[in-house]
Motif scaffolding. Structure first.
Motif, short mmCIF file in Angstrom:
data_model
loop_
_atom_site.label_atom_id
_atom_site.label_comp_id
_atom_site.label_asym_id
_atom_site.label_seq_id
_atom_site.Cartn_x
_atom_site.Cartn_y
_atom_site.Cartn_z
N ARG A 84 0.94 -1.15 -0.08
CA ARG A 84 0.06 -0.14 -0.26
C ARG A 84 0.94 1.23 0.08
NH1 ARG A 84 -5.39 0.19 2.23
NH2 ARG A 84 -6.21 2.35 1.88
N PHE A 85 0.55 1.96 -1.19
CA PHE A 85 1.83 3.30 -1.09
C PHE A 85 1.01 4.10 -1.90
CE2 PHE A 85 3.01 0.42 -4.59
CZ PHE A 85 3.00 1.44 -5.62
N ARG A 86 1.58 5.55 -1.80
CA ARG A 86 1.05 6.87 -2.40
C ARG A 86 2.13 7.34 -3.26
NH1 ARG A 86 -3.37 9.94 1.46
NH2 ARG A 86 -4.77 7.91 1.89
N PHE A 87 1.70 8.17 -4.31
CA PHE A 87 2.80 8.91 -5.10
C PHE A 87 1.94 10.20 -5.85
CE2 PHE A 87 1.18 5.46 -7.98
CZ PHE A 87 1.13 6.39 -8.97
N ARG A 88 2.72 11.06 -6.07
CA ARG A 88 2.34 12.30 -6.77
C ARG A 88 3.48 13.04 -7.56
NH1 ARG A 88 -0.50 17.62 -3.97
NH2 ARG A 88 -1.78 15.84 -3.23
N ASP A 89 3.25 12.98 -8.70
CA ASP A 89 4.31 13.65 -9.59
C ASP A 89 4.59 15.33 -9.35
OD1 ASP A 89 5.87 13.08 -12.54
OD2 ASP A 89 5.25 15.24 -12.39
N GLU A 90 5.93 15.58 -9.14
CA GLU A 90 6.07 16.95 -8.49
C GLU A 90 5.85 17.86 -9.60
OE1 GLU A 90 10.01 17.13 -6.81
OE2 GLU A 90 9.75 15.59 -5.19
N ASP A 91 6.31 17.67 -10.61
CA ASP A 91 6.15 18.80 -11.75
C ASP A 91 4.59 18.61 -12.38
OD1 ASP A 91 8.75 19.09 -11.92
OD2 ASP A 91 9.13 17.53 -13.51
N ALA A 92 3.92 17.75 -12.37
CA ALA A 92 2.53 17.77 -12.63
C ALA A 92 1.69 18.11 -11.71
CB ALA A 92 1.95 16.52 -13.38
N GLY A 93 2.21 18.09 -10.38
CA GLY A 93 1.15 18.40 -9.28
C GLY A 93 0.27 17.38 -8.93
N ARG A 94 0.33 16.34 -9.66
CA ARG A 94 -0.76 15.32 -9.47
C ARG A 94 -0.35 13.84 -10.25
NH1 ARG A 94 -4.52 15.08 -13.89
NH2 ARG A 94 -6.07 14.13 -12.57
N SER A 95 -0.98 12.70 -9.74
CA SER A 95 -0.59 11.51 -10.67
C SER A 95 -1.78 10.69 -10.62
CB SER A 95 0.53 10.68 -9.99
OG SER A 95 1.73 11.20 -9.98
N THR A 96 -1.93 9.85 -11.70
CA THR A 96 -3.06 9.09 -11.78
C THR A 96 -2.63 7.59 -12.01
OG1 THR A 96 -3.17 9.49 -14.10
CG2 THR A 96 -4.77 10.60 -12.76
N VAL A 97 -3.54 6.56 -11.73
CA VAL A 97 -3.22 5.14 -11.82
C VAL A 97 -4.20 4.77 -13.04
CG1 VAL A 97 -3.17 2.73 -10.64
CG2 VAL A 97 -2.40 4.93 -9.60
N ASP A 98 -3.69 4.74 -14.20
CA ASP A 98 -4.43 4.55 -15.42
C ASP A 98 -4.48 3.08 -15.74
OD1 ASP A 98 -5.87 7.05 -16.07
OD2 ASP A 98 -3.72 7.74 -15.91
N GLY A 99 -3.50 2.23 -15.39
CA GLY A 99 -3.02 0.85 -15.50
C GLY A 99 -1.98 0.33 -14.87
N ILE A 100 -2.25 -0.99 -14.36
CA ILE A 100 -1.23 -1.64 -13.69
C ILE A 100 -0.85 -3.22 -14.05
CG2 ILE A 100 -0.51 -2.53 -11.21
CD1 ILE A 100 -2.67 -0.77 -10.06
N ASP A 101 0.53 -3.24 -14.21
CA ASP A 101 0.84 -4.57 -14.55
C ASP A 101 2.06 -5.07 -13.61
OD1 ASP A 101 0.51 -7.30 -15.36
OD2 ASP A 101 1.39 -6.62 -17.42
N VAL A 102 2.45 -6.42 -13.40
CA VAL A 102 3.37 -6.71 -12.62
C VAL A 102 4.30 -7.52 -13.50
CG1 VAL A 102 4.04 -8.10 -10.46
CG2 VAL A 102 1.81 -6.91 -10.77
N ASP A 103 5.82 -7.20 -13.27
CA ASP A 103 6.86 -7.83 -14.17
C ASP A 103 7.27 -9.21 -13.32
OD1 ASP A 103 8.79 -7.36 -12.26
OD2 ASP A 103 9.56 -5.44 -13.28
N ALA A 104 8.34 -9.92 -14.04
CA ALA A 104 8.86 -11.18 -13.33
C ALA A 104 9.47 -10.89 -12.23
CB ALA A 104 9.52 -11.74 -14.55
N ASP A 105 9.92 -9.73 -11.69
CA ASP A 105 10.63 -9.62 -10.47
C ASP A 105 9.73 -8.82 -9.24
OD1 ASP A 105 13.14 -10.46 -11.24
OD2 ASP A 105 13.55 -8.44 -12.12
N ARG A 106 8.04 -9.15 -9.90
CA ARG A 106 7.26 -8.41 -8.77
C ARG A 106 7.35 -7.09 -8.72
NH1 ARG A 106 5.47 -12.55 -5.31
NH2 ARG A 106 4.07 -10.99 -4.49
N ARG A 107 7.71 -6.43 -9.70
CA ARG A 107 7.52 -4.81 -9.51
C ARG A 107 6.62 -4.45 -10.28
NH1 ARG A 107 13.31 -3.17 -11.81
NH2 ARG A 107 12.50 -4.43 -13.63
N LEU A 108 5.87 -3.47 -10.05
CA LEU A 108 4.59 -2.68 -10.41
C LEU A 108 4.96 -1.82 -11.31
CD1 LEU A 108 2.61 -2.24 -7.08
CD2 LEU A 108 2.12 -4.24 -8.70
#
Length: 295
Positions: free
Chosen positions: A26-50
């Motif tokens: 469970r975590f949060r993030f926000r792009d500093e330059d844009a001032g906001r971020s969105t989660v428009d799609g997610i997938d997981v690679d073979a090393d369990r990274r999102l």
């Protein structure tokens, strides 16, 4: 394991099992330059990274399961050039990414990134470790343009891409690391709403979530013919008579295939991101996940 993304100004990702129990990520993030971020799609690679499509920041970000950002593509990163150039319709420019699929890891990592709007280069295969990659032409036409992609899915040798602007789903064949060839396309009937998300069953069938004037989750066969409905609009008076499952403006799908339609579990993010419903492919409700962030 199911990863759920929500956003307002700050984006949040949380993890659950399919019985609705919260898991560790469970975590949060926000792009500093844009001032906001969105989660428009997610997938997981073979090393369990999102890998997360952050359309607000015009980039695809990579996080560990503990929420540490370890890589990004687009924006000011490897493939996007300067932020002002990110909207250009050119190979290697991501525009506004709306979904992502990934295979492999490290030097063998391959990303399939879908971008929104009306773009010729809206579907691209990228190899972050070794070059700019290539774009996949719509309908097999190198001069054509995708009409506002909203979602995609890739299972085995099959790729499905749904376009809200054209009310259609395009089907391609091939592996992400090889050649993806256009096979055929089919239209979503107008009365069902506009296509918003897609999931491949693995046997040729395609599940499509629609929203707009009507909300539905419907099934098309391997030839693009409408063959069933898993859930329909909660506002429809016949929804409760139809079966257990009803939906309200669905925006994402994730399928955990089982040995039969009754045993398969389809996760539907709906009600403007306030819940995830888990239903079978024959329309039975397993329940809903609520309270995973914000209000």
């Amino acid at each position: 394991m199911l990863y759920v993304g929500r956003h307002e100004l700050t984006a949040e990702v949380a993890s659950f099992d399919l019985d609705g129990r919260p898991l560790e990520t469970r975590f949060r993030f926000r792009d500093e330059d844009a001032g906001r971020s969105t989660v428009d799609g997610i997938d997981v690679d073979a090393d369990r990274r999102l890998w997360i499509a952050d359309g607000a920041a015009r980039r695809v970000r990579c996080f560990t399961l503990f929420g540490q950002e370890v890589a990004s593509v687009g924006g000011d990163g490897v493939h996007g050039g300067e932020r002002g150039a990110a909207a250009r319709d050119a190979r290697g420019e991501l525009g506004v990414p709306v979904d992502v699929r990934v295979t492999g890891a490290d030097d063998d990592l391959t990303l399939l990134v879908a971008s929104g709007d009306r773009r010729r280069h809206a579907l691209q295969v990228l190899h972050p470790a070794g070059g700019r990659g290539r774009s996949i032409p719509p309908l097999g036409d190198p001069e054509g343009r995708f009409e506002r992609i909203r979602g995609l899915d890739h299972v085995g040798h099959e790729l499905a891409v749904c376009e809200a602007g054209a009310r259609r789903v395009q089907i391609f064949e091939g592996e992400l690391t090889g050649r993806l060839v256009f096979r055929f396309a089919f239209e979503v009937p107008e009365g069902l709403g506009r296509p918003e998300a897609v999931a491949l069953v693995g046997d040729g069938r395609v599940v499509v979530a629609t929203r707009g004037d009507a909300s539905n989750v419907v099934v098309f066969d391997a030839g693009g013919r409408l063959v069933g409905r898993i859930a329909q609009d909660a506002a429809d008076p016949s929804a409760h008579a139809f079966g257990d499952a009803s939906v309200d403006q669905p925006s994402a799908l994730a399928l955990d295939p089982g040995s039969s339609d009754r045993e398969s579990r389809l996760c539907v993010l709906d009600r403007e991101g306030e819940r995830v419903q888990v239903v079978s492919l024959d329309g039975r409700s397993f329940g809903a996940i609520l309270g995973f962030g914000g209000d």
